[in-house]
Design a protein around this motif. Structure first.
Motif, short mmCIF file in Angstrom:
data_model
loop_
_atom_site.label_atom_id
_atom_site.label_comp_id
_atom_site.label_asym_id
_atom_site.label_seq_id
_atom_site.Cartn_x
_atom_site.Cartn_y
_atom_site.Cartn_z
N TYR A 185 -28.43 -52.48 -45.85
CA TYR A 185 -28.09 -51.12 -45.41
C TYR A 185 -28.07 -50.19 -46.61
CZ TYR A 185 -23.42 -51.42 -47.48
OH TYR A 185 -22.39 -51.52 -48.38
N GLY A 189 -32.29 -45.80 -44.95
CA GLY A 189 -32.32 -47.00 -44.13
C GLY A 189 -33.05 -46.82 -42.81
N ARG A 190 -33.02 -47.90 -42.01
CA ARG A 190 -33.76 -47.94 -40.75
C ARG A 190 -32.91 -47.42 -39.60
NH1 ARG A 190 -34.97 -53.93 -40.53
NH2 ARG A 190 -34.58 -53.51 -38.33
N PRO A 191 -33.43 -46.45 -38.83
CA PRO A 191 -32.66 -45.89 -37.71
C PRO A 191 -32.36 -46.88 -36.59
CG PRO A 191 -34.41 -44.39 -38.35
CD PRO A 191 -34.65 -45.68 -39.09
N TYR A 195 -25.70 -49.63 -38.26
CA TYR A 195 -24.94 -48.65 -39.04
C TYR A 195 -25.55 -47.26 -38.92
CZ TYR A 195 -28.60 -48.86 -42.65
OH TYR A 195 -29.79 -48.78 -43.31
N PHE A 196 -26.88 -47.17 -38.84
CA PHE A 196 -27.57 -45.89 -38.74
C PHE A 196 -27.38 -45.30 -37.34
CE2 PHE A 196 -31.16 -43.59 -40.98
CZ PHE A 196 -31.26 -42.54 -40.08
N SER A 197 -27.61 -46.11 -36.32
CA SER A 197 -27.47 -45.61 -34.95
C SER A 197 -26.02 -45.26 -34.64
CB SER A 197 -28.01 -46.63 -33.95
OG SER A 197 -27.30 -47.85 -34.01
N LYS A 200 -25.32 -41.84 -36.24
CA LYS A 200 -25.96 -40.78 -35.46
C LYS A 200 -25.16 -40.47 -34.20
CE LYS A 200 -30.49 -39.40 -33.69
NZ LYS A 200 -31.91 -39.83 -33.52
N PHE A 313 -24.20 -44.18 -48.03
CA PHE A 313 -25.15 -44.00 -46.94
C PHE A 313 -24.87 -42.71 -46.19
CE2 PHE A 313 -25.42 -44.29 -42.29
CZ PHE A 313 -26.80 -44.16 -42.16
N PHE A 317 -27.22 -39.65 -45.25
CA PHE A 317 -27.45 -39.44 -43.82
C PHE A 317 -27.23 -37.98 -43.44
CE2 PHE A 317 -25.54 -39.20 -39.56
CZ PHE A 317 -26.57 -39.70 -38.78
N GLN A 321 -30.16 -35.69 -41.78
CA GLN A 321 -30.01 -35.08 -40.47
C GLN A 321 -30.16 -33.57 -40.56
OE1 GLN A 321 -30.40 -38.18 -38.71
NE2 GLN A 321 -29.45 -36.81 -37.24
#
Length: 327
Positions: A185, A189-191, A195-197, A200, A313, A317, A321
């Motif tokens: 992470y 990083g990968r959506p 942790y990313f989703s 969001k 992160f 992020f 965004q």
């Protein structure tokens, strides 16, 4: 030295390519820029690499043997390969299993074939995954454990990569190292990862789903620590080709997913709306990496706990965004 990095616009691939360029290596990057997740993120990573001297990019599918052969033919002075391109994700293998066989099996064979045709190649490092441990319950996971109980097609294809590597090491003397990554992470990083989703959804005031009330445990590993391990392994080819080397690369620290959510809430300044659900069949209860082998080889010592990595992160992020919200 000149290093071929596949998946250079992906999360780990981007960071590894950046680290190699920063130390003065030249990088030949391959990526197909597929739309498994937001292509804008891949393009933004790639643009940052393109600004740096010593980087050359080829837009291609690693399963396209003719396209890969053409790149190899024009770069016969490549001495290292970091093969990270793959169809990632555990749950998506229930949606499109063919993508995993195409990228992770055929793509891996193509890269092994390319490697054996590079006369100056010293070492090929390739991505495996902690998912190969499957239904194993003895913790921490060790490289000597049996890995014949996968619970997802993704895990099965990555184990196949390890086994194909063994065949090529035996037949052609290729020096290979497979790295079993544990829940990577961090920024860029990968959506599709939790942790990313989660971040969001929390920002948008939308609910998140926690399996088993967030009690699943993961060995979360920060990207900077991962990069140090990948580069350290690349710089140390095995003395003997066979058997190829397999190494865990993780944080050696287990955290419950609900702790991840708590840290995201703190960093974002918002409470999560939580729904609970049973664990899907493709998920495991816990992951936990024994890292003695990679530490002995490279001095690998993760230095970023989740409590530091998550705020880093989130800082990135927020910037990302804001950038995509204005087009």
């Amino acid at each position: 030295m000149k290093v071929l990095v596949t998946g250079c616009a992906g999360f780990i691939g981007y960071h590894v390519a950046e680290a190699l360029l920063a130390r003065g290596d030249s990088v030949v990057g391959l990526d197909c820029l597929n739309d498994y997740y937001d292509v804008r993120l891949k393009q933004a990573r790639l643009e940052r690499l393109r600004r740096q001297a010593g980087f050359a990019f080829h837009h291609l599918d690693i399963a396209d043997k003719d396209a890969v052969r053409a790149v190899i033919t024009g770069n016969d002075d490549i001495v290292g390969i970091v093969h990270l391109a793959a169809q990632a994700g555990v749950r998506y293998s229930l949606v499109d299993p063919y993508a995993y066989v195409h990228s992770n099996v055929m793509g891996h064979v193509v890269m092994l074939e390319a490697a054996r045709r590079l006369g100056r190649l010293r070492h090929m490092v390739f991505a495996s995954t902690s998912s190969v441990y499957g239904l194993n319950t003895e913790m921490p996971f060790r490289e000597t454990d049996r890995v014949d109980t996968p619970v997802s097609l993704y895990a099965a294809t990555k184990r196949a990569d390890e086994l194909m590597g063994h065949a090529y090491a035996h037949l052609f003397g290729l020096k290979l190292t497979g790295l079993r990554f544990f829940t990577v992470y961090g920024p860029w990083g990968r959506p599709d990862m939790a942790y990313f989703s989660f971040a969001k959804a929390i920002m948008a005031g939308e609910p998140i789903t926690l399996y088993e009330e967030g009690r699943l445990r993961r060995d979360f590993t920060y990207i900077d620590d991962i990069v140090a391990g990948v580069v350290g392994a690349l710089d140390r080819p095995p003395e003997d080709p066979c058997p190829p080397r397999l190494l865990n690369i993780g944080n050696h620290q287990v955290e419950e997913v609900r702790e991840l959510v708590h840290l995201l809430e703190e960093s974002l300044g918002r409470k999560a709306i939580i729904r609970s659900a049973p664990k899907p069949a493709v998920d495991v209860e816990a992951t936990y990496a024994a890292i003695d082998a990679i530490h002995t080889l490279t001095g690998f010592t993760p230095s970023t706990p989740l409590s530091l990595g998550v705020p880093r992160f989130v800082a990135w992020f927020r910037e990302w965004q804001a950038k995509i919200s204005v087009g």
